[in-house]
Write a protein that holds these residues in place. Structure first.
Motif, PDB file in Angstrom:
ATOM      1  N   PRO A   2     -41.882 -45.884 -24.941  1.00 46.74           N
ATOM      2  CA  PRO A   2     -41.828 -46.241 -23.524  1.00 46.74           C
ATOM      3  C   PRO A   2     -40.446 -46.077 -22.896  1.00 46.74           C
ATOM      4  O   PRO A   2     -40.343 -45.668 -21.733  1.00 46.74           O
ATOM      5  CB  PRO A   2     -42.263 -47.709 -23.512  1.00 46.74           C
ATOM      6  CG  PRO A   2     -43.100 -47.857 -24.729  1.00 46.74           C
ATOM      7  CD  PRO A   2     -42.500 -46.927 -25.750  1.00 46.74           C
ATOM      8  N   ASP A   3     -39.392 -46.355 -23.643  1.00 40.71           N
ATOM      9  CA  ASP A   3     -38.051 -46.238 -23.066  1.00 40.71           C
ATOM     10  C   ASP A   3     -37.674 -44.800 -22.734  1.00 40.71           C
ATOM     11  O   ASP A   3     -36.804 -44.573 -21.889  1.00 40.71           O
ATOM     12  CB  ASP A   3     -37.012 -46.847 -24.012  1.00 40.71           C
ATOM     13  CG  ASP A   3     -37.105 -48.365 -24.071  1.00 40.71           C
ATOM     14  OD1 ASP A   3     -37.698 -48.968 -23.143  1.00 40.71           O
ATOM     15  OD2 ASP A   3     -36.590 -48.949 -25.037  1.00 40.71           O
ATOM     16  N   VAL A   5     -40.018 -42.599 -21.613  1.00 37.35           N
ATOM     17  CA  VAL A   5     -40.904 -42.237 -20.509  1.00 37.35           C
ATOM     18  C   VAL A   5     -40.492 -42.928 -19.204  1.00 37.35           C
ATOM     19  O   VAL A   5     -40.593 -42.337 -18.121  1.00 37.35           O
ATOM     20  CB  VAL A   5     -42.368 -42.595 -20.873  1.00 37.35           C
ATOM     21  CG1 VAL A   5     -43.304 -42.341 -19.718  1.00 37.35           C
ATOM     22  CG2 VAL A   5     -42.797 -41.821 -22.104  1.00 37.35           C
ATOM     23  N   LYS A   6     -40.024 -44.154 -19.303  1.00 40.79           N
ATOM     24  CA  LYS A   6     -39.743 -44.964 -18.110  1.00 40.79           C
ATOM     25  C   LYS A   6     -38.816 -44.273 -17.099  1.00 40.79           C
ATOM     26  O   LYS A   6     -39.126 -44.234 -15.905  1.00 40.79           O
ATOM     27  CB  LYS A   6     -39.184 -46.323 -18.524  1.00 40.79           C
ATOM     28  CG  LYS A   6     -39.155 -47.319 -17.375  1.00 40.79           C
ATOM     29  CD  LYS A   6     -38.687 -48.681 -17.832  1.00 40.79           C
ATOM     30  CE  LYS A   6     -39.770 -49.364 -18.624  1.00 40.79           C
ATOM     31  NZ  LYS A   6     -39.467 -50.760 -18.923  1.00 40.79           N
ATOM     32  N   VAL A   9     -40.794 -41.557 -15.185  1.00 44.06           N
ATOM     33  CA  VAL A   9     -41.759 -42.108 -14.230  1.00 44.06           C
ATOM     34  C   VAL A   9     -41.027 -42.668 -13.010  1.00 44.06           C
ATOM     35  O   VAL A   9     -41.437 -42.445 -11.867  1.00 44.06           O
ATOM     36  CB  VAL A   9     -42.654 -43.180 -14.898  1.00 44.06           C
ATOM     37  CG1 VAL A   9     -43.528 -43.880 -13.863  1.00 44.06           C
ATOM     38  CG2 VAL A   9     -43.517 -42.555 -15.986  1.00 44.06           C
ATOM     39  N   THR A  28     -49.025 -43.999 -23.676  1.00 43.52           N
ATOM     40  CA  THR A  28     -47.685 -44.514 -23.396  1.00 43.52           C
ATOM     41  C   THR A  28     -47.304 -44.336 -21.934  1.00 43.52           C
ATOM     42  O   THR A  28     -46.845 -45.281 -21.282  1.00 43.52           O
ATOM     43  CB  THR A  28     -46.648 -43.840 -24.314  1.00 43.52           C
ATOM     44  OG1 THR A  28     -46.991 -44.116 -25.669  1.00 43.52           O
ATOM     45  CG2 THR A  28     -45.244 -44.358 -24.024  1.00 43.52           C
ATOM     46  N   THR A  29     -47.499 -43.142 -21.392  1.00 39.08           N
ATOM     47  CA  THR A  29     -47.141 -42.899 -19.987  1.00 39.08           C
ATOM     48  C   THR A  29     -47.999 -43.743 -19.056  1.00 39.08           C
ATOM     49  O   THR A  29     -47.498 -44.280 -18.060  1.00 39.08           O
ATOM     50  CB  THR A  29     -47.290 -41.407 -19.647  1.00 39.08           C
ATOM     51  OG1 THR A  29     -46.427 -40.652 -20.515  1.00 39.08           O
ATOM     52  CG2 THR A  29     -46.913 -41.125 -18.199  1.00 39.08           C
ATOM     53  N   VAL A  32     -46.632 -47.300 -19.117  1.00 43.07           N
ATOM     54  CA  VAL A  32     -45.367 -47.393 -18.370  1.00 43.07           C
ATOM     55  C   VAL A  32     -45.650 -47.352 -16.870  1.00 43.07           C
ATOM     56  O   VAL A  32     -45.066 -48.124 -16.096  1.00 43.07           O
ATOM     57  CB  VAL A  32     -44.394 -46.274 -18.792  1.00 43.07           C
ATOM     58  CG1 VAL A  32     -43.223 -46.174 -17.825  1.00 43.07           C
ATOM     59  CG2 VAL A  32     -43.897 -46.516 -20.212  1.00 43.07           C
ATOM     60  N   GLU A  35     -46.855 -50.702 -15.818  1.00 42.16           N
ATOM     61  CA  GLU A  35     -45.741 -51.649 -15.823  1.00 42.16           C
ATOM     62  C   GLU A  35     -44.866 -51.480 -14.580  1.00 42.16           C
ATOM     63  O   GLU A  35     -44.332 -52.461 -14.055  1.00 42.16           O
ATOM     64  CB  GLU A  35     -44.899 -51.425 -17.076  1.00 42.16           C
ATOM     65  CG  GLU A  35     -43.663 -52.269 -17.165  1.00 42.16           C
ATOM     66  CD  GLU A  35     -42.792 -51.921 -18.352  1.00 42.16           C
ATOM     67  OE1 GLU A  35     -41.597 -52.243 -18.298  1.00 42.16           O
ATOM     68  OE2 GLU A  35     -43.289 -51.326 -19.328  1.00 42.16           O
ATOM     69  N   LEU A  36     -44.732 -50.246 -14.106  1.00 39.86           N
ATOM     70  CA  LEU A  36     -43.883 -49.953 -12.947  1.00 39.86           C
ATOM     71  C   LEU A  36     -44.656 -49.930 -11.632  1.00 39.86           C
ATOM     72  O   LEU A  36     -44.184 -49.398 -10.631  1.00 39.86           O
ATOM     73  CB  LEU A  36     -43.166 -48.613 -13.165  1.00 39.86           C
ATOM     74  CG  LEU A  36     -42.192 -48.573 -14.339  1.00 39.86           C
ATOM     75  CD1 LEU A  36     -41.666 -47.155 -14.551  1.00 39.86           C
ATOM     76  CD2 LEU A  36     -41.047 -49.554 -14.127  1.00 39.86           C
TER      77      LEU A  36
END
Length: 70
Positions: A2-3, A5-6, A9, A28-29, A32, A35-36
């Protein structure tokens, strides 16, 4: 991870936008994006990974993903 990809994104979309992941794999994407505060669409050709993606997304978010087949 995730770190990795973040930042992508965040750089390529704003909250409320739709993030498209053509190779969603283990989600995973998509996770993320959620989450965003983005919407997410994942595309996956492998039936095994589709199952992994759906289950992982549900387990991590509590949201029921929608599976479209075609």
């Amino acid at each position: 991870p995730p770190d990795l990809v973040k930042p992508c994104v965040m750089a390529g979309s704003r909250p409320g936008d739709v993030v498209l992941d053509h190779f969603s794999g283990a989600a995973t994407t998509l996770l993320v994006a959620k989450e965003l505060n983005r919407q997410a669409i994942g595309i996956e050709i492998s039936p095994a990974y589709v199952g992994v993606c759906l289950e992982r997304f549900f387990q991590m978010t509590g949201c029921e993903p929608v599976l479209l087949e075609g």
